[in-house]
Design a protein around this motif. Structure first.
Motif, mmCIF file in Angstrom:
data_model
loop_
_atom_site.group_PDB
_atom_site.id
_atom_site.type_symbol
_atom_site.label_atom_id
_atom_site.label_comp_id
_atom_site.label_asym_id
_atom_site.label_seq_id
_atom_site.Cartn_x
_atom_site.Cartn_y
_atom_site.Cartn_z
ATOM 1 N N UNK A 65 -0.630 82.632 -119.052
ATOM 2 C CA UNK A 65 -0.289 81.238 -119.578
ATOM 3 C C UNK A 65 -1.244 80.329 -119.014
ATOM 4 N N UNK A 66 -1.340 79.380 -119.961
ATOM 5 C CA UNK A 66 -2.383 78.330 -119.513
ATOM 6 C C UNK A 66 -1.741 76.879 -120.081
ATOM 7 N N UNK A 67 -1.879 75.887 -119.235
ATOM 8 C CA UNK A 67 -1.300 74.676 -119.485
ATOM 9 C C UNK A 67 -2.443 73.425 -119.020
ATOM 10 N N UNK A 68 -2.717 72.592 -119.749
ATOM 11 C CA UNK A 68 -3.509 71.550 -119.490
ATOM 12 C C UNK A 68 -3.057 69.889 -120.097
ATOM 13 N N UNK A 69 -3.475 68.988 -119.162
ATOM 14 C CA UNK A 69 -2.859 67.898 -119.506
ATOM 15 C C UNK A 69 -3.271 66.773 -118.652
#
Length: 161
Positions: A65-69
């Motif tokens: 899983x990858x999240x960016x922001x």
């Protein structure tokens, strides 16, 4: 570059965090799993913190899983917003409050790609807390179309840099 003064209450997040021990993931509709994760919080002097989260399967090391922001604070308040894009096709805005060195966030808006896998996520709650031992703890709870809000993820990180 100096941190924008409006973000000083969040300076404890900055840097890279890695887990010592794998985190635990579970949900009523999936088999429990263990994962490792690296978090990176940075800034470029604007009134926003940039972040990237990368999770991997604890045993196979396969990317999960990858999240960016971005993280923003409402000026003059303890209100915090996370704007998050996930590699699963989910985009969310989470808002909440900063109390000391704890962030309590709840999803305010969710959008997804038209071909997202069902059941769809309907709510996310996230808590970050800097513990007295200097470690960062994250707990994520989730609700879907057919499951009520329950804890989904829990992990503890140490500061890597």
């Amino acid at each position: 570059m100096e941190l924008n003064p409006g973000l000083l209450p969040l300076d404890w997040l900055l840097g890279t965090w890695e887990c010592d021990e794998p985190g635990e993931g579970c949900f009523p509709t999936i088999k429990p799993f263990r994962y490792t994760e690296t978090l990176h919080f940075s800034h470029v002097g604007q009134p926003v913190i940039n972040f990237m989260f990368n999770a991997f399967h604890a045993e196979s090391k396969k990317p999960l899983h990858r999240e960016c922001g971005f993280i923003r604070m409402q000026p003059g308040t303890n209100r915090v917003a996370f704007i998050i894009a996930q590699n699963s096709g989910l985009v969310e805005i989470e808002e909440g409050e900063l109390t000391g060195q704890q962030l309590n966030l709840q999803s305010q808006s969710l959008a997804r790609v038209s071909f997202a896998r069902e059941p769809h996520v309907q709510q996310i709650c996230r808590v970050f807390q800097l513990r007295p031992d200097g470690k960062l703890e994250q707990t994520v709870s989730m609700a879907t179309d057919n499951q009520p809000l329950v804890q989904h993820l829990h992990i503890v990180y140490r500061r890597a840099s």
